[in-house]
Design a protein around this motif. Sequence first.
Motif: not given
Length: 336
Positions: A110-126
Amino acid sequence: MDPDAVSSVSRVPHGGSDDDRLVDFSANTNPRRPPGAAMAYEAAFGVTSRYPSDDYADFRIAAARYVDCDPQQVVPTAGGLAALRLAFGVTVDSGETVVLPEPSFGEYDREVRLQGGVPVPVAHDELLSVDPSGHAAVVVCNPNNPTGEAYHPNDLREFLARCREAGTVLVADEAFLDFTDYPSLAGEDGVVVARSLTKMFGMPGLRAGFAVATGTLLDRLECARPTWALSAPAADVGEYCMKQSSFVAETRDRVFEERARMRNALDGAYGVHPSEAPFLLLDVGDRDVDALLDHARGRGLTLRDARTFPRLDSHVRVAVRLPEENDRLIDALLDA
């Protein structure tokens, strides 16, 4: 913050119950608070008739001792989430990418998107295996929420070195790190550490926390932080709490013992994820999650529906509370 992004970003679900008839296992906050904290709050009320000193010198000194950094590297914030917003605000431009762990704390996205950023999800253990090059920032949650695993300090510092080489900021959310004996990244170059006083000291309503950074990152955080970011009671109580080393040690020992006991009791009936945090993530298997939540509520307990986290579809998260409360949880879950 990017005004064009605001209308497309929604709120994020969280744990926490306002029903005082229920024992709340959905929020990962300490059910105990440091002795004397209420008196510190009462004493601070007397100075609320004037603005707090914006340098927050005593709070910074206490925070620096708490995480082992220089007081000048501490940036007071109204909770850990405010520290995260500040960190993203000074590091992420519109259109830039930020690597986020999944499943993890939903406010990162949410916070990244509020800055206009683009989230790139990665599995937490990777996460520590990704190439940080080309990204504005990478976020680590240590220990990770809701899974509970902590990154080994050596692995984390090796990854931080790679981020430095790539010119990518590492944002380290250490909201639960004080429940472990791992060192903080506070004071390391190239990282913004976000800390919360909510979890260890059991005061989510106080809204006290801080960020830590060095160099130009610190300069930008200091310039962008709100004036009078902490109320006088939040600053004074936060300072008091961070000096209570015996309380922290006793809490850490209790959580360690109770978490192990809960895991042993529930393992076999549920899939219990390894955890170094004050909570456990449970895979309920073939059970109906909604039915389990209702069953627990009927026993006077509320659990966190973990299906709101990405990559989880048959999970609940439960806090580690006091022994007698944990007994009630174990009985209810084994009877479901």
